[in-house]
Design an enzyme around this catalytic site. Structure first.
Site, mmCIF file in Angstrom:
data_model
loop_
_atom_site.group_PDB
_atom_site.id
_atom_site.type_symbol
_atom_site.label_atom_id
_atom_site.label_comp_id
_atom_site.label_asym_id
_atom_site.label_seq_id
_atom_site.Cartn_x
_atom_site.Cartn_y
_atom_site.Cartn_z
ATOM 1 N N PRO A 290 -16.164 7.380 -13.531
ATOM 2 C CA PRO A 290 -15.857 7.404 -11.942
ATOM 3 C C PRO A 290 -15.983 5.841 -11.734
ATOM 4 O O PRO A 290 -16.842 5.794 -11.589
ATOM 5 C CB PRO A 290 -16.352 7.720 -11.134
ATOM 6 C CG PRO A 290 -17.644 8.499 -11.843
ATOM 7 C CD PRO A 290 -17.437 8.710 -12.693
ATOM 8 N N GLY A 291 -14.463 5.781 -10.908
ATOM 9 C CA GLY A 291 -14.805 3.882 -10.035
ATOM 10 C C GLY A 291 -14.171 4.366 -8.584
ATOM 11 O O GLY A 291 -15.507 4.053 -7.755
ATOM 12 N N CYS A 360 1.774 -17.648 0.173
ATOM 13 C CA CYS A 360 3.596 -17.939 0.050
ATOM 14 C C CYS A 360 4.216 -17.133 -0.556
ATOM 15 O O CYS A 360 4.851 -17.044 -2.030
ATOM 16 C CB CYS A 360 3.166 -19.446 -0.476
ATOM 17 S SG CYS A 360 3.220 -20.626 1.351
ATOM 18 N N GLU A 361 4.793 -16.087 -0.321
ATOM 19 C CA GLU A 361 5.326 -14.700 -0.868
ATOM 20 C C GLU A 361 5.110 -13.706 0.006
ATOM 21 O O GLU A 361 4.849 -13.020 0.869
ATOM 22 C CB GLU A 361 3.919 -14.437 -1.750
ATOM 23 C CG GLU A 361 3.801 -14.679 -3.200
ATOM 24 C CD GLU A 361 4.114 -14.287 -4.300
ATOM 25 O OE1 GLU A 361 5.785 -13.648 -4.662
ATOM 26 O OE2 GLU A 361 4.323 -15.514 -5.250
HETATM 27 C C1 LIG Z 1 -10.833 4.077 -19.487
HETATM 28 C C2 LIG Z 1 -11.388 3.679 -18.101
HETATM 29 N N1 LIG Z 1 -12.551 4.206 -17.726
HETATM 30 C C3 LIG Z 1 -12.495 4.494 -16.244
HETATM 31 C C4 LIG Z 1 -11.968 3.810 -15.116
HETATM 32 C C5 LIG Z 1 -11.580 4.325 -13.390
HETATM 33 O O1 LIG Z 1 -11.192 4.646 -12.931
HETATM 34 P P1 LIG Z 1 -11.111 5.176 -11.613
HETATM 35 O O2 LIG Z 1 -11.716 4.086 -10.582
HETATM 36 O O3 LIG Z 1 -9.162 6.114 -11.145
HETATM 37 O O4 LIG Z 1 -12.323 6.220 -11.552
HETATM 38 C C6 LIG Z 1 -10.343 3.624 -15.925
HETATM 39 C C7 LIG Z 1 -9.614 2.876 -14.826
HETATM 40 O O5 LIG Z 1 -8.965 3.500 -14.670
HETATM 41 C C8 LIG Z 1 -10.270 3.579 -17.057
HETATM 42 O O6 LIG Z 1 -9.629 2.880 -17.555
#
Ligand SMILES: Cc1ncc(COP(=O)(O)O)c(C=O)c1O
Ligand SMILES: N[C@@H](CCCC[NH3+])C(=O)O
Length: 449
Positions: A290-291, A360-361
């Protein structure tokens, strides 16, 4: 705006995060400013640890691509999580922060030889081989170094998650991983098992990001475990690590309905358990990456309101002192965000406006059509849920310096990323002598240009 983590509205009617008044933070550190709520960040780590590691002996690997700094490495290490890095730069950050290297998982669809060597030198815990070329290269480099790294194969399970086109990754037509459907995954397993310097431990898949349907994970587990059964039948070997990637969605704006980490763990791990029993396979260790669901909700960005352009009967644009440079997500994926006026957080809604950045977009818009009290130049606008893929995707377009980041907790605020200066922007610029001799610089020196 939904108040997340330790956010509250204080007696002055100001937004408060981690016990710090957001208006004071803006005054003290300037804007744009990334504010990280340490308590919430840690709580998110703990929810994962409890749901996967305590309950199922699984491994939680924080995805550093969402937000990685030296201080964040310290927190991740303290919370007992592992770390997913996807480049030499992320790996180097972890190493410099003295993150335990055996807990580092190295990803990437085109790791260079230099990066792979670095990973072997640093003795990272796992390398996720993305393709056959990498597998062979790694085998060769490991042989030269006299080591045998633990490797997971990144596979594409052919599962389509319901998310933005650019953040889907599990489908066959993807630049990542080796497809099960085409037979390439099986070929890779056989090759890996035969390579002298590769210690194959398991498989990895990642179906996409910002996912709300837990069924997608059960589906991915099903495809991966069915594949494991085929591998066992053909080779006699079965994976003992099964990494189901990351992707759990978070709340950005109305309509987003995130699932709990507990439900996610129960769905994913139980699916693997049931399938292991059904297919008579040893139960592999379940891993997740998870990130966004750890760093995302813990971040808020503070901006100062500047120019306001009202086009009667059309739209009111309110410009802030940041934009796509510090948050490219709305421009890239039409992502939605919520905001509040930090210095008048308790006031009622008065008008509908659109929040523009300063690049500038025309596409540099942070929020379209948001209802807020009437904004004035000098107001501090707080945009929530900016902890993931904001600082890490920030850029210097238009030579805008990147904002600072402060970590707030119980009334204390510490800078964990210094604000870039104009001189930082010049850090890598060089002017060859032959240009210095030409007219423009001479004119500039004489103060006439
Ligand atoms: C291989 C892999 N692992 C983990 C993540 C983390 O995903 P998230 O931030 O959606 O939990 C990603 C990004 O999508 C990823 O490409
Ligand atoms: N950067 C994307 C997610 C990419 C996921 C990385 N595999 C976002 O901001 O939503």
């Amino acid at each position: 705006m939904k108040l997340q983590g330790t956010m509250k509205i204080n007696d002055k009617g100001h937004l408060e995060i981690g016990g710090c008044d957001a208006v004071d933070l803006a005054k003290r550190f300037g804007t744009p400013l990334y504010v990280m709520d340490e308590q919430q960040f840690r709580q998110n780590c703990r929810n994962y640890y409890r749901a996967f590691t305590d309950k199922y002996d699984g491994t939680v690997i924080y995805a550093g691509k969402t937000l990685l700094t030296m201080a964040i490495c310290h927190i991740i290490a303290e919370e007992g999580l592992s770390l997913d890095v996807v480049s030499g730069g992320e790996l180097y950050t972890a190493w410099k922060a003295r993150f335990p290297m055996e807990r580092v998982f190295f990803h990437g669809n085109n790791k260079t030889r230099v990066e792979l060597k670095m990973a072997l030198d640093f003795k990272v815990g796992r390398i996720m081989a993305d393709n056959l070329y990498e597998l062979e290269t790694l085998n060769h480099l490991a042989g030269e170094a006299g080591v045998k790294p633990r490797v997971l194969l990144r596979l594409t399970p052919g599962v389509e998650a319901h998310t933005h086109e650019y953040i889907k990754t599990g489908q066959v037509d993807s630049k990542f991983g080796m497809a099960i459907e085409t037979g390439q995954a099986m070929e890779a397993v056989k090759i890996a098992l035969g390579l002298e310097n590769i210690n194959l431990t398991g498989f990895h898949c990642h179906i996409g990001s910002q996912i709300f349907e837990l069924e997608s994970y059960a589906h991915a587990a099903d495809v991966m475990m069915s594949f494991a059964r085929e591998v066992k039948a053909e080779t006699g070997w079965a994976p003992y690590e099964m990494n189901l990637g990351g992707g759990l969605g978070i709340y950005y704006a109305l309509g987003d309905e995130p699932q709990s980490v507990e439900k996610y763990a129960d769905t994913a791990v139980r699916a693997v358990q049931e399938l292991a029993e059904k297919y008579h396979l040893p139960m592999p260790r379940v891993m997740v990456e998870p990130g966004r669901s750890i760093s995302g909700p813990a971040g808020t960005t503070l901006y100062t309101v500047g120019a306001i352009k009202d086009i009667p009967g059309v739209r009111k644009y309110v410009a802030v002192d940041g934009g796509m440079g510090d948050n490219p997500r709305p421009a890239m994926y039409q992502s939605r965000y919520e905001a509040i006026i930090a210095n008048r957080a308790a006031e009622p809604i008065e008008e509908k406006v659109s929040i523009a950045g300063k690049c500038c977009e025309s596409g540099d818009m942070l929020i379209w059509d948001i209802e807020l009290p009437a904004l004035q130049p000098g107001d501090i606008l707080a945009v929530s849920a900016t902890g993931a893929y904001n600082y890490s995707m920030s850029m210097n377009y238009n030579r805008l310096p990147r904002p600072a980041m402060v970590l707030v907790r119980e009334g204390e605020a510490d800078v964990i990323v210094a604000r870039e200066t104009y001189d930082d922007l010049l850090r890598n610029d060089l002017v060859p002598d032959r240009l210095k001799k030409k007219g423009t610089v001479k004119l500039a020196e004489a103060g006439t240009a």
